[in-house]
Motif scaffolding. Structure first.
Motif, PDB file in Angstrom:
ATOM      1  N   ALA A   1      31.243  29.674  48.572  1.00 43.54           N
ATOM      2  CA  ALA A   1      30.826  31.078  47.877  1.00 43.54           C
ATOM      3  C   ALA A   1      31.882  31.049  46.946  1.00 43.54           C
ATOM      4  O   ALA A   1      33.177  30.704  47.081  1.00 43.54           O
ATOM      5  N   LYS A   2      31.568  31.521  45.628  1.00 48.14           N
ATOM      6  CA  LYS A   2      32.654  31.948  44.506  1.00 48.14           C
ATOM      7  C   LYS A   2      33.194  33.536  44.852  1.00 48.14           C
ATOM      8  O   LYS A   2      32.344  34.669  45.684  1.00 48.14           O
ATOM      9  N   ILE A   3      34.419  33.490  44.759  1.00 48.07           N
ATOM     10  CA  ILE A   3      35.243  34.686  45.021  1.00 48.07           C
ATOM     11  C   ILE A   3      35.894  35.331  43.928  1.00 48.07           C
ATOM     12  O   ILE A   3      36.519  34.594  42.993  1.00 48.07           O
ATOM     13  N   TYR A   4      35.605  36.597  43.532  1.00 40.42           N
ATOM     14  CA  TYR A   4      36.045  37.201  42.255  1.00 40.42           C
ATOM     15  C   TYR A   4      36.914  38.445  42.699  1.00 40.42           C
ATOM     16  O   TYR A   4      36.322  39.143  43.476  1.00 40.42           O
ATOM     17  N   LEU A   5      38.195  38.362  42.312  1.00 34.60           N
ATOM     18  CA  LEU A   5      39.075  39.537  42.423  1.00 34.60           C
ATOM     19  C   LEU A   5      38.993  40.363  41.039  1.00 34.60           C
ATOM     20  O   LEU A   5      39.129  39.983  40.053  1.00 34.60           O
ATOM     21  N   LEU A   6      38.398  41.661  41.368  1.00 40.85           N
ATOM     22  CA  LEU A   6      38.282  42.592  40.185  1.00 40.85           C
ATOM     23  C   LEU A   6      39.680  43.400  40.111  1.00 40.85           C
ATOM     24  O   LEU A   6      40.534  43.954  41.210  1.00 40.85           O
ATOM     25  N   SER A   7      40.284  43.552  38.995  1.00 43.33           N
ATOM     26  CA  SER A   7      41.538  44.193  38.737  1.00 43.33           C
ATOM     27  C   SER A   7      41.639  45.765  39.463  1.00 43.33           C
ATOM     28  O   SER A   7      40.407  46.079  39.195  1.00 43.33           O
ATOM     29  N   VAL A   8      42.645  46.065  39.626  1.00 42.20           N
ATOM     30  CA  VAL A   8      42.923  47.548  39.810  1.00 42.20           C
ATOM     31  C   VAL A   8      42.665  48.293  38.525  1.00 42.20           C
ATOM     32  O   VAL A   8      43.236  47.870  37.411  1.00 42.20           O
ATOM     33  N   LEU A   9      42.112  49.395  38.395  1.00 41.95           N
ATOM     34  CA  LEU A   9      41.539  50.094  37.251  1.00 41.95           C
ATOM     35  C   LEU A   9      42.896  51.119  37.048  1.00 41.95           C
ATOM     36  O   LEU A   9      43.569  51.536  37.950  1.00 41.95           O
ATOM     37  N   PRO A  10      43.037  51.370  35.764  1.00 40.31           N
ATOM     38  CA  PRO A  10      43.802  52.371  35.493  1.00 40.31           C
ATOM     39  C   PRO A  10      43.397  54.071  35.983  1.00 40.31           C
ATOM     40  O   PRO A  10      42.358  54.090  36.063  1.00 40.31           O
ATOM     41  N   ALA A  11      44.501  54.797  36.081  1.00 37.41           N
ATOM     42  CA  ALA A  11      44.116  56.369  36.184  1.00 37.41           C
ATOM     43  C   ALA A  11      44.554  57.269  35.072  1.00 37.41           C
ATOM     44  O   ALA A  11      45.038  56.802  34.092  1.00 37.41           O
ATOM     45  N   ALA A  12      43.747  58.354  34.767  1.00 33.15           N
ATOM     46  CA  ALA A  12      43.948  58.940  33.845  1.00 33.15           C
ATOM     47  C   ALA A  12      45.575  59.500  33.988  1.00 33.15           C
ATOM     48  O   ALA A  12      46.030  60.135  34.662  1.00 33.15           O
TER      49      ALA A  12
END
Length: 511
Positions: free
Chosen positions: A424-435
């Motif tokens: 399987a391919k594994i994608y790490l999604l970055s942590v998003l910014p906050a307001a």
């Protein structure tokens, strides 16, 4: 079809709105209630709300039109109006020293001794024992040794009928706490808060709303700054009206009859609105492409052939269609729950829950199971084999010095998935910014603290040979914050309309 949204949704709602007494009586129309005369101003509104399943009676042919609407009740109404799934876990606080047991019994194996004040996440309830986890240990605690609450608030009991709705409304930014860790569910909801919650629901649904203006109320100065825009917009749409002497009375409460009327006007108002960027989801029927047919007769997206260097951000690639996600599993916290709501991927799997962290992910036992109930990640994944895994975690564990621990916990998740699905391919999604406006509440969610977590993900990309998908850059402004207009009221979660932006990034960043 935006204008049919509520007609389709409400026709299937089977919800009950309960008064605090807990007694209910089923009804098909307002005529079933002795206290709702046909000549009353609210007859049509009650008839609408009852007919659509948003309200039930309060017992013995009574609707109680003058009954007070509370914050907890209104959360239930909106959750049903939105068609939201409101299950999930909770939290408990240990009241006296107690052993965490391996089975729900006093004879169960003693796993670890817990002391008063210890907090654990609840993932289930069985024969008077809570299934719990503290991120390290998973076991059982007797109901007699803990106080149990919702997953977010200390004044929302675990067994309360509004618990799931309150957690949902808070998670998606529709409702705000009244104080740190307190929601005040039994408090009468104010007219300005009614407007604020309806306004945020409409924004989450992606409706194009008119710009707010100074409402013509003689007590305008008494409307809180946080609610002024919502009050103005709801007034322009005809959802709320003024009271005597040109006043709005923002801090006054509302009766069940008044809320029924507001809901009727709200649903009528949004029927006339359009949705932001409304279009059919990519990959929908009629879209051209070069699909292949698998052995079981289903269509699959051809795998892209793209050169990618681990340890770098995935470059933009030619767009795939939704079928690329047919064999995908999305894992993570409340934003992944949002993906399940807004990505519209019928064949993909989602293993996610509000409040999850990388530290507690592998030991969590509250994942929804396809056959009903909850269980571990192993149980949730079952025997299905996936071709792609997308992981988004980190927001719930940001601290100034926690990125190294985060990296190792994420490494453990990657290796668990790889052992399960080697190809399987594994994608790490970055942590998003906050307001930025919310850093006084979520004090650690600053660009300075979040960036090291994304740097650790880049390192993992190189070390574990998995992909890193940079969503941070897509959502952060020049100072590294999530623009307020793209965030829900909690300042953490993207607006519902922003999930299409997120989805488009996944469609155009593959390897």
């Amino acid at each position: 079809m935006p204008k049919q949204r509520y007609k389709r949704l409400l026709a299937g709602v089977l919800a009950a709105l309960l008064l605090s007494s807990g007694s209910t009586a089923s009804a098909a129309s307002a005529s079933d209630f002795r206290d709702v005369p046909r000549t009353s101003w609210y007859y049509d509104a009650v008839n609408f709300a009852v007919g659509q399943g948003l309200f039930q009676g309060t017992g013995a042919g009574q609707f109680s039109p003058s009954g007070t609407m509370t914050r907890g009740m209104f959360a239930v109404v909106l959750s049903r109006l939105a068609g939201a799934k409101t299950g999930g876990g909770g939290m408990c606080i240990v009241q006296t020293s107690a052993w965490l047991r391996g089975t729900p019994s006093t004879s169960g194996k003693q796993l670890t001794l817990l002391y008063p004040g210890a907090r654990l996440n609840i993932t289930g309830l069985s024969n008077g024992w809570y299934a719990v986890t503290d991120g390290t240990h998973t076991g059982y605690l007797s109901q007699s040794v803990v106080n149990a609450y919702s997953s977010r608030f200390l004044d929302v009991p675990y067994g309360a009928y509004y618990r799931g709705a309150v957690d949902w409304a808070s998670a998606v930014g529709i409702a705000q706490p009244t104080a740190d860790e307190f929601f005040s569910p039994e408090l009468a909801i104010t007219r300005q808060d009614l407007c604020r919650m309806l306004y945020q629901l409409a924004r989450n649904e992606g409706y194009t709303l008119p710009a707010g203006s100074t409402a013509p109320f003689s007590d305008q100065a008494n409307i809180s700054a946080a609610c002024a825009e919502a009050v103005s917009v709801m007034h322009q749409l005809g959802v709320v009206q003024g009271r005597e002497n040109g006043m709005f009375a923002p801090l006054s409460g509302a009766t069940r009859a008044e809320v029924a009327a507001m809901l009727q006007r709200y649903c009528s108002a949004v029927e006339a609105l359009t949705k932001d960027g409304a279009s059919e989801p990519s990959g929908s029927a009629g879209q051209s492409g070069t699909d292949e047919t698998s052995g079981d007769g289903t269509t699959t997206e051809p795998e892209p052939s793209v050169s990618y260097t681990y340890g770098t951000a995935l470059p933009q690639t030619a767009a795939v269609t939704d079928r690329y996600f047919d064999d995908a599993c999305f894992l993570g916290h409340s934003m992944v729950v949002g993906m399940r709501y807004y990505f519209h991927l019928d064949k993909a799997a989602f293993c996610a829950a509000n409040g999850l962290s990388a530290a507690g992910f592998l030991s969590y036992t509250g994942f929804s199971l396809s056959g009903g109930g909850t269980g571990s990640l192993d149980e949730a994944l079952g025997t299905r084999q996936f071709g792609k895994y997308y992981i988004m975690l980190g927001t719930n564990e940001i601290t100034p010095d926690g990125s190294e621990t985060y990296r190792e916990n994420m490494r453990a998740i990657i290796r668990y998935l790889r052992a399960r699905s080697p190809q399987a391919k594994i994608y790490l999604l970055s942590v998003l910014p906050a307001a930025k406006e919310n850093t006084d509440v979520w004090q650690y969610l600053t660009p300075e603290n979040i960036r090291p977590y994304n740097e650790r993900l880049l390192e993992l990309s190189a070390e574990e040979e998995v992909a890193y998908l940079d969503l941070w850059t897509l959502f952060a402004d020049a100072d590294g914050y999530l623009p307020a207009e793209r965030a829900t009221l909690d300042g953490i979660h993207p607006m519902a309309s922003e999930y299409q932006t997120m989805k488009n990034a996944l469609l155009t960043h593959t390897y």
